[in-house]
Design an enzyme around this catalytic site. Structure first.
Site, PDB file in Angstrom:
ATOM      1  N   SER A 161       0.828  -1.196   0.000  1.00 36.32           N
ATOM      2  CA  SER A 161       0.000   0.000   0.000  1.00 36.32           C
ATOM      3  C   SER A 161       0.870   1.258   0.000  1.00 36.32           C
ATOM      4  O   SER A 161       1.764   1.396  -0.841  1.00 36.32           O
ATOM      5  CB  SER A 161      -0.954  -0.049   1.205  1.00 36.32           C
ATOM      6  OG  SER A 161      -1.962   0.933   1.119  1.00 36.32           O
ATOM      7  N   ASP A 214      -8.119  -5.102  -6.483  1.00 41.46           N
ATOM      8  CA  ASP A 214      -7.567  -4.165  -5.504  1.00 41.46           C
ATOM      9  C   ASP A 214      -7.684  -2.732  -6.042  1.00 41.46           C
ATOM     10  O   ASP A 214      -7.206  -2.416  -7.126  1.00 41.46           O
ATOM     11  CB  ASP A 214      -6.099  -4.522  -5.236  1.00 41.46           C
ATOM     12  CG  ASP A 214      -5.413  -3.609  -4.236  1.00 41.46           C
ATOM     13  OD1 ASP A 214      -6.029  -2.634  -3.772  1.00 41.46           O
ATOM     14  OD2 ASP A 214      -4.243  -3.882  -3.912  1.00 41.46           O
ATOM     15  N   HIS A 268      -7.363  -5.565  -1.541  1.00 41.62           N
ATOM     16  CA  HIS A 268      -6.146  -4.869  -1.116  1.00 41.62           C
ATOM     17  C   HIS A 268      -5.579  -5.464   0.165  1.00 41.62           C
ATOM     18  O   HIS A 268      -4.385  -5.335   0.441  1.00 41.62           O
ATOM     19  CB  HIS A 268      -6.457  -3.382  -0.893  1.00 41.62           C
ATOM     20  CG  HIS A 268      -5.253  -2.548  -0.583  1.00 41.62           C
ATOM     21  ND1 HIS A 268      -4.185  -2.423  -1.444  1.00 41.62           N
ATOM     22  CD2 HIS A 268      -4.936  -1.804   0.510  1.00 41.62           C
ATOM     23  CE1 HIS A 268      -3.274  -1.627  -0.904  1.00 41.62           C
ATOM     24  NE2 HIS A 268      -3.691  -1.241   0.282  1.00 41.62           N
TER      25      HIS A 268
END
Length: 284
Positions: A161, A214, A268
């Site tokens: 991320s 994602d 994600h």
């Protein structure tokens, strides 16, 4: 006279060919075992700086010797550096978004001049770059120290991320300092403009892993904001099967097969079939 559609097709093809030239400079194939080790470290980064030094590393990261805590209070950037004897590697690992300050960095999607390599003549995400620049001095000092202790060790950078964006920018600053490294990232957002993506592609041996729908790899968006991904992408589908994507860096058969409106947050949070969380690597 060429139609507008034909002009656009040719322009896209020219960009893809240009990216491919740099893309081919990176010769290593995707290594799932390396990706798994990097993912476990990225998940451990979510345990937070207060527990890093006492964290019991398990699974493929068993025996990891954590030597330095990456921390900046103004951006709440966190991560760690250490040495893994099992693969004779020094790792720089960044934590992903987990606080309000992190989200401010994420949402600060204005671009700023990329000064690490002025010859790039490009721009990068202002929030990501500011956060990385706050900690890069300490990172470089510790990496150089560890290189003195482990002169034959490989240098590897990873994150998930926001942590993936910071890892990508850090890999370039390591390169600038004469420190060759490799990168395995997970769920990385776009970091810079098209000029940056082209410049960075092939400079560092990088694998950018994306998972099905994602949402994060789709932001900041390309249209209207001029953010682009660098190569190389390894796409994980809904069944966790892996596919190496093409050298366009925005392969329409990989993550880009989905529009932003059809993405989600759930994908994600899971990579290579594992929850990217502190708990996942603490009680394994």
């Amino acid at each position: 006279m060429w139609s507008l559609a034909l002009v656009l097709v040719v322009a896209v093809a020219m960009v893809a060919v240009t990216f491919a030239a740099d893309f081919n400079e990176s010769s290593s194939s995707f290594n799932k075992a390396q990706a798994t080790t990097s993912l476990w470290l990225s998940a451990a980064a979510y345990c937070g700086k207060s527990s890093y030094m006492t964290h019991q590393f398990k699974g493929p990261t068993a025996g990891f010797k954590l030597t330095y805590v990456i921390s900046d209070s103004s951006t709440d950037t966190q991560g760690f550096i250490g040495y893994l004897p099992s693969d004779n590697s020094i790792y720089v690992t960044y934590r992903g978004s987990s606080s309000i300050r992190n989200w401010i960095s994420d949402l600060d999607a204005f671009k700023t001049a990329y000064t690490s390599f002025p010859d790039c003549n490009c721009q990068v995400h202002k929030g990501f770059y500011a956060a990385e620049q706050k900690v890069i001095g300490g990172v470089l000092t510790e990496v150089k120290r560890l290189r003195g202790v482990y002169p034959t060790a490989a240098l590897k950078v990873t994150g998930h991320s926001l942590g993936a964006a910071l890892a990508q920018l850090t890999s370039m600053d390591l390169l600038k300092a004469g420190l060759s490294c490799s990168v395995y990232n997970f769920g990385q957002p776009r970091v810079g403009d098209q000029a940056y993506a082209k410049f960075a592609t092939g400079k560092v041996d990088t694998w950018r892993v994306t998972h099905n729908k994602d949402m994060v790899p789709h932001v900041p968006v390309t249209t209207g904001m001029d953010f682009y991904h660098m190569c190389r992408e390894e796409f994980e589908d809904v069944n966790h099967a892996l596919k190496t994507c093409d050298s366009s860096c925005e392969d329409p058969t990989c993550a880009d097969q989905y529009s932003l409106a059809h993405t989600n947050v759930d994908d994600h949070l899971v990579y290579l079939g594992m929850s990217v969380s502190c708990d996942a690597v603490s009680f394994a």
